[in-house]
Motif scaffolding. Structure first.
Motif, PDB file in Angstrom:
ATOM      1  N   THR A   1       0.818  -1.213   0.000  1.00  0.00           N
ATOM      2  CA  THR A   1       0.000   0.000   0.000  1.00  0.00           C
ATOM      3  C   THR A   1       0.852   1.263   0.000  1.00  0.00           C
ATOM      4  O   THR A   1       0.395   2.311  -0.417  1.00  0.00           O
ATOM      5  CB  THR A   1      -0.907   0.053   1.246  1.00  0.00           C
ATOM      6  OG1 THR A   1      -0.067   0.158   2.406  1.00  0.00           O
ATOM      7  CG2 THR A   1      -1.775  -1.197   1.331  1.00  0.00           C
TER       8      THR A   1
ATOM      9  N   ASP B   1       1.570   2.722   2.651  1.00  0.00           N
ATOM     10  CA  ASP B   1       1.221   3.412   3.888  1.00  0.00           C
ATOM     11  C   ASP B   1       2.265   3.130   4.967  1.00  0.00           C
ATOM     12  O   ASP B   1       3.045   2.188   4.873  1.00  0.00           O
ATOM     13  CB  ASP B   1      -0.146   2.943   4.401  1.00  0.00           C
ATOM     14  CG  ASP B   1      -1.268   3.303   3.442  1.00  0.00           C
ATOM     15  OD1 ASP B   1      -1.036   4.181   2.591  1.00  0.00           O
ATOM     16  OD2 ASP B   1      -2.354   2.701   3.548  1.00  0.00           O
TER      17      ASP B   1
ATOM     18  N   THR C   1       2.599   2.747   9.322  1.00  0.00           N
ATOM     19  CA  THR C   1       1.788   2.526  10.515  1.00  0.00           C
ATOM     20  C   THR C   1       2.691   2.345  11.724  1.00  0.00           C
ATOM     21  O   THR C   1       3.853   1.958  11.600  1.00  0.00           O
ATOM     22  CB  THR C   1       0.906   1.267  10.356  1.00  0.00           C
ATOM     23  OG1 THR C   1       0.161   1.076  11.556  1.00  0.00           O
ATOM     24  CG2 THR C   1       1.760   0.028  10.116  1.00  0.00           C
TER      25      THR C   1
ATOM     26  N   LEU D   1      -5.337  -3.658  10.018  1.00  0.00           N
ATOM     27  CA  LEU D   1      -5.615  -2.221  10.072  1.00  0.00           C
ATOM     28  C   LEU D   1      -6.935  -1.877   9.418  1.00  0.00           C
ATOM     29  O   LEU D   1      -7.589  -0.904   9.781  1.00  0.00           O
ATOM     30  CB  LEU D   1      -4.489  -1.456   9.369  1.00  0.00           C
ATOM     31  CG  LEU D   1      -3.084  -1.710   9.911  1.00  0.00           C
ATOM     32  CD1 LEU D   1      -2.050  -1.052   9.012  1.00  0.00           C
ATOM     33  CD2 LEU D   1      -2.967  -1.203  11.338  1.00  0.00           C
ATOM     34  N   ALA D   2      -7.322  -2.670   8.433  1.00  0.00           N
ATOM     35  CA  ALA D   2      -8.566  -2.414   7.713  1.00  0.00           C
ATOM     36  C   ALA D   2      -8.993  -3.692   7.023  1.00  0.00           C
ATOM     37  O   ALA D   2      -8.170  -4.521   6.658  1.00  0.00           O
ATOM     38  CB  ALA D   2      -8.368  -1.296   6.683  1.00  0.00           C
ATOM     39  N   ALA D   3     -10.310  -3.853   6.883  1.00  0.00           N
ATOM     40  CA  ALA D   3     -10.840  -5.028   6.189  1.00  0.00           C
ATOM     41  C   ALA D   3     -12.123  -4.611   5.508  1.00  0.00           C
ATOM     42  O   ALA D   3     -13.121  -4.343   6.160  1.00  0.00           O
ATOM     43  CB  ALA D   3     -11.092  -6.171   7.182  1.00  0.00           C
ATOM     44  N   GLY D   4     -12.079  -4.516   4.197  1.00  0.00           N
ATOM     45  CA  GLY D   4     -13.256  -4.040   3.476  1.00  0.00           C
ATOM     46  C   GLY D   4     -13.198  -4.428   2.021  1.00  0.00           C
ATOM     47  O   GLY D   4     -12.537  -5.400   1.659  1.00  0.00           O
TER      48      GLY D   4
ATOM     49  N   HIS E   1     -11.761  -3.223  -0.443  1.00  0.00           N
ATOM     50  CA  HIS E   1     -10.466  -3.130  -1.111  1.00  0.00           C
ATOM     51  C   HIS E   1      -9.571  -4.316  -0.760  1.00  0.00           C
ATOM     52  O   HIS E   1      -8.637  -4.620  -1.468  1.00  0.00           O
ATOM     53  CB  HIS E   1      -9.781  -1.831  -0.709  1.00  0.00           C
ATOM     54  CG  HIS E   1      -9.785  -1.641   0.786  1.00  0.00           C
ATOM     55  ND1 HIS E   1     -10.834  -0.992   1.433  1.00  0.00           N
ATOM     56  CD2 HIS E   1      -8.942  -2.049   1.741  1.00  0.00           C
ATOM     57  CE1 HIS E   1     -10.588  -1.009   2.742  1.00  0.00           C
ATOM     58  NE2 HIS E   1      -9.457  -1.650   2.963  1.00  0.00           N
TER      59      HIS E   1
ATOM     60  N   ASP F   1      -5.898  -5.019   5.025  1.00  0.00           N
ATOM     61  CA  ASP F   1      -4.624  -4.349   5.243  1.00  0.00           C
ATOM     62  C   ASP F   1      -4.004  -4.834   6.551  1.00  0.00           C
ATOM     63  O   ASP F   1      -4.643  -4.772   7.603  1.00  0.00           O
ATOM     64  CB  ASP F   1      -4.810  -2.830   5.310  1.00  0.00           C
ATOM     65  CG  ASP F   1      -5.196  -2.250   3.947  1.00  0.00           C
ATOM     66  OD1 ASP F   1      -5.319  -3.038   2.989  1.00  0.00           O
ATOM     67  OD2 ASP F   1      -5.380  -1.030   3.853  1.00  0.00           O
TER      68      ASP F   1
ATOM     69  N   ARG G   1      -1.488  -5.258   1.705  1.00  0.00           N
ATOM     70  CA  ARG G   1      -2.916  -5.464   1.467  1.00  0.00           C
ATOM     71  C   ARG G   1      -3.124  -6.811   0.786  1.00  0.00           C
ATOM     72  O   ARG G   1      -2.594  -7.066  -0.289  1.00  0.00           O
ATOM     73  CB  ARG G   1      -3.462  -4.345   0.585  1.00  0.00           C
ATOM     74  CG  ARG G   1      -4.898  -4.553   0.126  1.00  0.00           C
ATOM     75  CD  ARG G   1      -5.443  -3.321  -0.540  1.00  0.00           C
ATOM     76  NE  ARG G   1      -5.561  -2.231   0.419  1.00  0.00           N
ATOM     77  CZ  ARG G   1      -5.865  -0.974   0.087  1.00  0.00           C
ATOM     78  NH1 ARG G   1      -6.059  -0.663  -1.172  1.00  0.00           N
ATOM     79  NH2 ARG G   1      -5.962  -0.051   1.011  1.00  0.00           N
TER      80      ARG G   1
ATOM     81  N   VAL H   1     -11.248  -5.499  12.844  1.00  0.00           N
ATOM     82  CA  VAL H   1     -10.108  -4.607  12.698  1.00  0.00           C
ATOM     83  C   VAL H   1      -9.587  -4.315  14.094  1.00  0.00           C
ATOM     84  O   VAL H   1     -10.327  -3.882  14.970  1.00  0.00           O
ATOM     85  CB  VAL H   1     -10.522  -3.296  12.000  1.00  0.00           C
ATOM     86  CG1 VAL H   1      -9.365  -2.320  11.985  1.00  0.00           C
ATOM     87  CG2 VAL H   1     -10.999  -3.593  10.591  1.00  0.00           C
TER      88      VAL H   1
ATOM     89  N   GLN I   1      -5.042  -0.169  16.923  1.00  0.00           N
ATOM     90  CA  GLN I   1      -3.614  -0.049  16.650  1.00  0.00           C
ATOM     91  C   GLN I   1      -2.863   0.237  17.937  1.00  0.00           C
ATOM     92  O   GLN I   1      -3.337   0.986  18.782  1.00  0.00           O
ATOM     93  CB  GLN I   1      -3.369   1.074  15.638  1.00  0.00           C
ATOM     94  CG  GLN I   1      -4.165   0.852  14.365  1.00  0.00           C
ATOM     95  CD  GLN I   1      -3.858   1.897  13.321  1.00  0.00           C
ATOM     96  OE1 GLN I   1      -2.802   2.503  13.341  1.00  0.00           O
ATOM     97  NE2 GLN I   1      -4.794   2.091  12.398  1.00  0.00           N
TER      98      GLN I   1
END
Length: 311
Positions: free
Chosen positions: A252, A254, A256, A264-267, A269, A272, A282, A307, A310
RNA sequence: CGCGGGGUAGAGCAGCUUGGUAGCUCGUCGGGCUCAUAACCCGGAGGUCAGAGGUUCAAAUCCUCUCCCCGCAA
């Protein structure tokens, strides 16, 4: 030219096809013995090279042993000018190497002397190389150490998988092979010794290479995922508890602060995950036990992943 | 007949043990809200529960067979 071809998997098929198409007399094909493959372990499967040989009405030989003299006797009967080996999967004894008048040449999917051995394509991707290639060389007693006839490089795309590169190199190798054979026939083939000091090894892959260590960087993991296709495939059980095979990922870019392995994210896309040195990977395509390979977003619809906060 | 998992709406899943109205998330269509949106709210469409046979008043669910997919092996 009268050629004896030796090969086993899909990689060797374009080379065999190219020799036939170039008008050479392929007097015989050696391939590994049929083995049970896949779900029906009770049924033997012919190798891809064998199937190809059959469609061209070329006699197929599948010796179990290379050193008991029968293989040599068959070769002497076939009396080829040249032996061409492409991913045969067997080490040829010296008496076979010495048999054909024009020698034995090999199609190898790396820029030798780098990546001698069984899995050069996978290791090139695993190591994050940006360049790969194909070498046609004379065969020597030592594995993949013979003099180089011709070599061609190609770039490895940043998201290219070993599986994709495998297909490209098999075609590249076929073209290069025909060139080399023509040069040998014309007596103008180059012969460049390898620099043994630069040699590296590319040993067979195993499932032990599969587990993903999230403390490695996103880039390293991305290479691991790409390099282990189509087998044994990178995997992780840190995300859901069950072993998930990871088929496709993206870096990504990004940053962190989260602990490696944190979701960090789950959707839609993808998923992550925090990796080493603050990088983020990702996951976009995966496979759960007993399920088909699917988009990470589809997987999430039926298997929500929390998620994590953090920290 | 090698062993095991699976087939339910376009997608991913639950329901099956203990038969009794077809359920969830996403997508999709319509409407609303909004400067706007992949966001949010309201409403709708969409399923011969892989196929065939059997048991039963009644089968996604229990029994038998067939087909297809996935993992194990490399």
């Amino acid at each position: 030219m009268r050629i004896l071809f030796m090969g086993t998997p899909e990689f060797a098929v374009p080379s065999l096809e190219a020799l036939v198409a170039a008008g050479h007399e392929v007097c015989g094909v050696f391939s590994q013995p049929d083995k049970p493959v896949g779900r029906h372990q009770n049924r033997l499967q012919p190798t891809p090279v064998k199937e190809c040989a059959i469609t061209h009405n070329i006699p197929v030989f599948q010796p179990v042993k290379m050193r008991d003299g029968t293989a040599l006797a068959q070769i002497q009967t076939l009396a080829p000018d040249l032996i061409v080996v492409a991913a045969y999967g067997r080490i040829l004894p010296d008496e076979i190497l010495a048999c054909p008048p024009k020698g034995c040449i090999n199609v190898h999917s790396s820029l030798l002397p780098k990546y001698r051995g069984a899995a050069p394509i996978n290791w090139a991707v695993l190591n994050g190389d940006t360049v790969s290639g194909v070498t046609i060389m004379h065969m020597a007693t030592e594995l993949d150490a013979g003099d180089i006839i011709v070599q061609e490089s190609t770039e490895i795309g940043p998201d290219e998988t070993a599986e994709e590169l495998y297909r490209r190199l098999s075609v590249l190798g076929a073209g290069l092979l025909v060139q080399a054979v023509s040069a040998i026939e014309a007596g103008i083939a180059q012969r460049t010794p390898q620099n043994g000091a630069d040699a590296t090894l590319a040993p067979m892959l195993s499932k032990e290479l599969s587990p993903m260590d999230w403390s490695r960087t996103a880039h390293a993991l991305h290479c691991q995922v790409r390099g282990l296709l189509p087998w044994p495939v990178a995997s992780t059980e840190k995300l859901t508890g069950e072993t998930i095979k990871v088929y496709r990922t993206e870096e990504t870019g990004d940053k962190t602060q989260a602990q490696p392995g944190t979701v960090l994210a789950a959707g839609k896309h993808g998923i992550d995950v925090a990796c080493g040195e603050g990088t983020v990977l990702r996951i976009t395509e995966l496979q759960a036990p007993g399920k088909k390979r699917m988009k990470a977003a589809d997987y999430l619809l039926g298997h929500p992943i929390a998620v994590q906060s953090q920290g």
